[in-house]
Design a protein around this motif. Structure first.
Motif, PDB file in Angstrom:
ATOM      1  N   THR A  51       0.836  -1.200   0.000  1.00 15.82           N
ATOM      2  CA  THR A  51       0.000   0.000   0.000  1.00 15.82           C
ATOM      3  C   THR A  51       0.868   1.246   0.000  1.00 15.82           C
ATOM      4  OG1 THR A  51      -0.063   0.139   2.417  1.00 15.82           O
ATOM      5  CG2 THR A  51      -1.724  -1.267   1.341  1.00 15.82           C
ATOM      6  N   LEU A  52       0.204   2.394  -0.182  1.00 18.04           N
ATOM      7  CA  LEU A  52       0.920   3.669  -0.113  1.00 18.04           C
ATOM      8  C   LEU A  52       1.582   3.826   1.255  1.00 18.04           C
ATOM      9  CD1 LEU A  52      -1.600   6.124  -1.838  1.00 18.04           C
ATOM     10  CD2 LEU A  52       0.480   5.152  -2.803  1.00 18.04           C
ATOM     11  N   SER A  55       5.681  10.958   4.046  1.00 15.18           N
ATOM     12  CA  SER A  55       4.258  10.883   4.348  1.00 15.18           C
ATOM     13  C   SER A  55       3.525  10.173   3.212  1.00 15.18           C
ATOM     14  CB  SER A  55       3.674  12.296   4.518  1.00 15.18           C
ATOM     15  OG  SER A  55       3.714  12.996   3.285  1.00 15.18           O
ATOM     16  N   VAL A  56       2.349   9.654   3.526  1.00 18.90           N
ATOM     17  CA  VAL A  56       1.534   8.985   2.508  1.00 18.90           C
ATOM     18  C   VAL A  56       1.182   9.950   1.389  1.00 18.90           C
ATOM     19  CG1 VAL A  56      -0.699   7.883   2.061  1.00 18.90           C
ATOM     20  CG2 VAL A  56       0.590   7.286   4.119  1.00 18.90           C
ATOM     21  N   ARG A  72       1.693  11.769  -4.275  1.00 15.43           N
ATOM     22  CA  ARG A  72       2.015  12.794  -5.288  1.00 15.43           C
ATOM     23  C   ARG A  72       3.029  12.260  -6.293  1.00 15.43           C
ATOM     24  NH1 ARG A  72       1.979  16.357  -0.874  1.00 15.43           N
ATOM     25  NH2 ARG A  72       4.263  16.457  -0.828  1.00 15.43           N
ATOM     26  N   VAL A  73       3.994  11.488  -5.807  1.00 14.81           N
ATOM     27  CA  VAL A  73       4.996  10.921  -6.709  1.00 14.81           C
ATOM     28  C   VAL A  73       4.346   9.929  -7.679  1.00 14.81           C
ATOM     29  CG1 VAL A  73       7.027   9.444  -6.882  1.00 14.81           C
ATOM     30  CG2 VAL A  73       6.920  11.217  -5.112  1.00 14.81           C
ATOM     31  N   LEU A  74       3.564   9.004  -7.136  1.00 18.28           N
ATOM     32  CA  LEU A  74       2.989   7.942  -7.959  1.00 18.28           C
ATOM     33  C   LEU A  74       1.914   8.454  -8.908  1.00 18.28           C
ATOM     34  CD1 LEU A  74       2.804   5.077  -5.317  1.00 18.28           C
ATOM     35  CD2 LEU A  74       4.530   5.439  -7.091  1.00 18.28           C
ATOM     36  N   ASN A  75       1.281   9.567  -8.552  1.00 16.41           N
ATOM     37  CA  ASN A  75       0.276  10.155  -9.431  1.00 16.41           C
ATOM     38  C   ASN A  75       0.826  11.311 -10.255  1.00 16.41           C
ATOM     39  OD1 ASN A  75      -2.274   8.667  -8.807  1.00 16.41           O
ATOM     40  ND2 ASN A  75      -1.834   9.411  -6.735  1.00 16.41           N
ATOM     41  N   LYS A 107      13.809  12.298  -3.553  1.00 20.30           N
ATOM     42  CA  LYS A 107      12.673  11.635  -2.913  1.00 20.30           C
ATOM     43  C   LYS A 107      11.812  10.894  -3.944  1.00 20.30           C
ATOM     44  CE  LYS A 107      12.367  14.757   1.056  1.00 20.30           C
ATOM     45  NZ  LYS A 107      11.539  15.771   1.750  1.00 20.30           N
ATOM     46  N   ARG A 108      11.670  11.501  -5.115  1.00 18.90           N
ATOM     47  CA  ARG A 108      10.893  10.860  -6.176  1.00 18.90           C
ATOM     48  C   ARG A 108      11.520   9.521  -6.567  1.00 18.90           C
ATOM     49  NH1 ARG A 108       7.183  12.574  -9.679  1.00 18.90           N
ATOM     50  NH2 ARG A 108       7.437  14.718  -8.923  1.00 18.90           N
TER      51      ARG A 108
END
Length: 332
Positions: free
Chosen positions: A4-5, A15-16, A21-24, A33-34
């Motif tokens: 999961t996230l 943070s979740v 934000r990265v995955l979307n 971080k990405r």
């Protein structure tokens, strides 16, 4: 267990919301971080929960498709084309086969609504009431057959079955046949009803008696066509030509004739709708009307997607059909 996230967030110490934000691919986040998030997602075999995402957005990327008979090549070809066109637009399908059952159709219809599909393309079974009981606008497009009884507007695509049936019957008469019988389907299906009316109107226009013994009621299946022709043979009531309202019953009729050594077209003529045999399963192309199945499918997809953007803007299309010069009528 599916990652999961939250699992990824704990793995990389973010943070979740940052992971989301990265995955979307939304919002700002550092390159380091990405990379950490993407590497962790790959390592943990993360796949997005599409259902949860769609519920949150109140949207769906799935279209339901309900057809009455998967053994009918017309519907198989239509389903394949619908699937292809929707895939091109980024949509998936859930396919349901009702086997001409109104009860199964209703169950599938309710199931698709529970799945929150974005729309439904349906070729309804006889006396289908699925649409009449809706209290809100449902993105539902009908193909081949119209709803049995409704005063509500709806989207629909098919051909002019009555006109096509008249033209086919006239072709048979012009070929020299006058003793013609029709194997029709359930008259609660609009296509069956309109084809029968076209047949009857054409007989009257040609001053050929339109009596009840010219009409035999089947159920749209192969076995039905076979059994009706078997009875005609046993009762010595074979006509000069048989007009089957669909291809499945026509191929059943053809099989019964072959079983008894009755030759087509030397001994009897045979016509129907959609009598092409592209896979050579039956060894014959039956003369008759050919519906533009790919165009019908494309129009249905266009309608269901347009209804998503413009709810309640329904339309009705009757597409041009073609004539198939098969091998089942004698030449004059």
């Amino acid at each position: 267990m599916r990652a999961t996230l939250k699992d990824i967030a704990e793995e990389v110490g973010l943070s979740v919301s940052s992971v989301s934000r990265v995955l979307n691919n939304t919002g700002r986040i550092s390159v380091e971080k990405r990379k950490a998030v993407l590497d962790a997602a790959k390592r943990m075999n993360y796949t997005p929960n599409v259902n949860a995402r769609e519920l949150k957005k109140q949207t769906s990327s799935t279209i339901g498709v309900i057809i009455p008979d998967v053994t009918n090549t017309f519907f198989v070809r239509m389903l394949k084309c619908i699937d292809h066109k929707l895939w091109e637009q980024g949509y998936n399908i859930i396919f349901c086969d009702t086997d001409e059952s109104v009860a199964r159709e209703l169950e599938y219809y309710q199931l698709l609504k529970e799945k929150n599909v974005a729309g439904i393309i349906v070729s309804p079974a006889r006396r289908s009431m699925i649409y009449e009981n809706e209290s809100q606008n449902i993105n539902c497009v009908f193909v081949d057959n119209e709803p049995y009884m409704t005063e509500k507007p709806y989207s629909f695509v098919s051909i002019n079955n009555m006109q096509a049936s008249m033209e086919l019957t006239q072709y048979v008469i012009d070929a020299g046949y006058r003793d013609i019988i029709m194997i029709t389907g359930d008259l609660d299906e609009t296509s069956s009803n309109q084809r029968l009316v076209g047949f009857q109107n054409c007989l009257r226009e040609n001053h050929i008696g339109c009596t009840q013994d010219r009409i035999y009621f089947g159920d749209c299946h192969y076995k039905s066509g076979f059994e009706i022709v078997e009875r005609l043979i046993q009762d010595h009531k074979l006509p000069e030509c048989i007009y089957a309202h669909n291809n499945v019953e026509a191929f059943g009729a053809y099989a019964a004739l072959r079983k008894h050594g009755i030759r087509v077209p030397e001994d009897i003529g045979l016509v129907c709708f959609d009598g092409e045999d592209p896979m050579s399963l039956h060894g014959i192309n039956i003369t008759g009307i050919v519906q533009p199945v790919e165009e019908i499918a494309e129009a249905a997809v266009e309608m269901v997607l347009n209804n998503m953007k413009n709810p309640g803007q329904h339309c009705r299309k009757l597409l041009p059909y073609k004539f198939l010069e098969g091998h089942t009528l004698k030449k004059n």
